[in-house]
Design an enzyme around this catalytic site. Structure first.
Site, PDB file in Angstrom:
ATOM      1  N   SER A 124     -31.997 -45.516  -8.708  1.00 16.28           N
ATOM      2  CA  SER A 124     -33.189 -44.552  -8.813  1.00 16.28           C
ATOM      3  C   SER A 124     -33.866 -44.576 -10.082  1.00 16.28           C
ATOM      4  CB  SER A 124     -32.838 -43.212  -8.142  1.00 16.28           C
ATOM      5  OG  SER A 124     -33.842 -42.227  -8.476  1.00 16.28           O
ATOM      6  N   TYR A 149     -27.340 -35.108  -7.584  1.00 17.21           N
ATOM      7  CA  TYR A 149     -27.661 -36.350  -6.935  1.00 17.21           C
ATOM      8  C   TYR A 149     -27.958 -37.364  -8.019  1.00 17.21           C
ATOM      9  CZ  TYR A 149     -30.799 -39.895  -5.312  1.00 17.21           C
ATOM     10  OH  TYR A 149     -31.349 -41.271  -4.738  1.00 17.21           O
ATOM     11  N   LYS A 153     -26.027 -41.204  -9.017  1.00 19.44           N
ATOM     12  CA  LYS A 153     -26.574 -42.521  -9.408  1.00 19.44           C
ATOM     13  C   LYS A 153     -25.975 -43.119 -10.835  1.00 19.44           C
ATOM     14  CE  LYS A 153     -29.095 -43.046  -5.460  1.00 19.44           C
ATOM     15  NZ  LYS A 153     -28.374 -43.928  -4.552  1.00 19.44           N
TER      16      LYS A 153
END
Ligand code: NAD
Ligand code: WQD
Length: 337
Positions: A124, A149, A153
């Protein structure tokens, strides 16, 4: 090639499934349907008129995953399976670390066991953090994430780089997605947010259809031409096509490659609202509210690398993104979920 799609029933996975099948690749979908509906599998078959195997399974269940690898000759894996709601990740960080990192580790372990060496990872733009300046280039250092979150990543990218250093047969392609919106032209698959959407486009379509009364634009006082944040929105079918190109590139590759997947063209929140209204002949009820915690003012990609190395060019523009998002929203009620 025969590609296992971990989380292949989700928003990006289902569109990638269609593009892979249309490019004469075979697929095996593994999904626990924690954020998708099993009926998506039939709709992928309906769109492509092709058959494939699918398994309802948690990627973290290693025994089951080994069974799936035993039953199928897998050439490569695309790893979409993860929890992705930024706000939720601040409330339940452990669930995010557990799911996102365990799925990655389990896949890598089982792949090593079965000598499968092609791994494509859904990363991302969030890994650029707050420190880097737009447009983001792949050679910039990863920044500090603004949510658990985002940290998953960043951590998973690190894990993949370490794994590829240790196993020199491994080919890892990290795709850093920017802001995917839109839906397949058939309007049989698209994004299915659970509850009130966090992301802009599904919020806009739900206001347009009357499920939600009003869009709040998070902040009108940013240092941008119209005061609202700018993002790099990409049609989900273009994003899916990038996976097909990555699969083909991975065939003769070893080591780690990172590609931004965006258009390189920023649009503000107000640009999106206006484009949606114009493309669909609708009015969106909106107000300018406070800034949302954790939002960056600007995020868009430098896309030179993906264009040059993969030959990737987007096919769809903002009008397509707005029209397809709206057609999908209108069609959701006709699809038995
Ligand atoms: P999605 O939630 O629609 O799809 C993820 C799929 O994975 C779902 O079908 C879910 O049921 C499945 N899944 C989750 N945990 C699983 C597990 N343990 N075992 C088996 N299946 C599991 O999300 P998406 O938008 O398609 O995103 C796919 C990937 O791309 C995610 O990793 C996400 O973080 C990443 N990503 C998404 C965006 C975006 O804006 N949508 C942007 C950047 C990166
Ligand atoms: C876009 C713009 C909001 C909703 C997130 C994740 C990122 C990636 C994609 C997974 C922002 C504004 C939004 C609303 C608004 N996901 N907005 N009102 O925040 O760029 O990225 O999704 O990796 O990691 O952080 O996307 O769609 O939430 O927001 O004004 O109701 O729309 O402030 O400027 P974002 P988004």
């Amino acid at each position: 090639m025969n590609i296992l799609l971990a989380g292949g029933a989700g928003y990006i996975g289902s569109h990638t499934a269609v593009e892979l099948l249309n490019s004469d690749h075979d697929i095996v979908v593994v999904d626990n349907y924690s954020n998708s509906d099993p009926s998506v599998i039939d709709r992928i078959k309906e769109i492509t008129k092709k058959d494939f195997k699918s398994y309802e399974a948690d990627i973290r269940d290693k025994k089951n995953l080994e069974k799936i690898f035993k039953e199928n000759k897998i050439d490569g894996v695309i790893h979409f399976a993860g929890l992705k709601a930024v706000g939720e990740s601040t409330k339940m960080p452990l669930a995010y670390y557990r799911n996102n990192i365990d799925t990655t580790l389990t896949l890598l372990e089982v792949m090593e066991e079965f000598k499968v060496n092609k791994f494509i990872f859904s990363s991302s733009a969030t890994v650029y953090g707050e420190e880097n300046k737009v447009p983001y280039g792949e050679d910039m250092p990863r920044g500090k994430a603004t949510s658990p979150y985002g940290w998953t990543k960043i951590m998973m990218e690190q894990i993949l780089e370490d794994a590829a250093r240790a196993n020199t047969d491994l080919s890892v392609i990290i795709l850093r997605y920017f802001n995917p919106i839109g839906a397949h032209k058939s309007h049989l698959i698209g994004e299915l947010p659970s509850g009130i959407p966090n992301n802009l486009m599904p919020y806009v379509t739900q206001v347009a259809i009357g499920k939600l009364p009003k869009l709040t634009i998070y902040g009108g006082d940013y240092d941008t031409p119209d005061g609202t944040c700018r993002r790099d929105y990409i049609h989900v079918v273009d994003l899916a096509r990038a996976h097909v190109m990555a699969v083909e590139y991975a065939k003769d590759k070893k080591g780690v490659d990172i590609f931004n997947v965006g258009t390189g063209s920023p649009y503000s929140v107000l640009d999106i609202v206006k484009a949606f209204e114009k493309a669909n002949g609708l009015k969106i009820n909106y107000e300018i509210g406070d800034r949302r915690a954790g939002d960056l003012q600007d995020s868009w990609a430098d896309v030179q690398k993906i264009e040059k190395v993969l030959g990737f060019k987007t096919q769809y523009d903002l009008v397509d993104m707005c029209k397809d998002s709206w057609e999908w929203e209108k069609n959701i009620k006709n699809i038995s979920l």
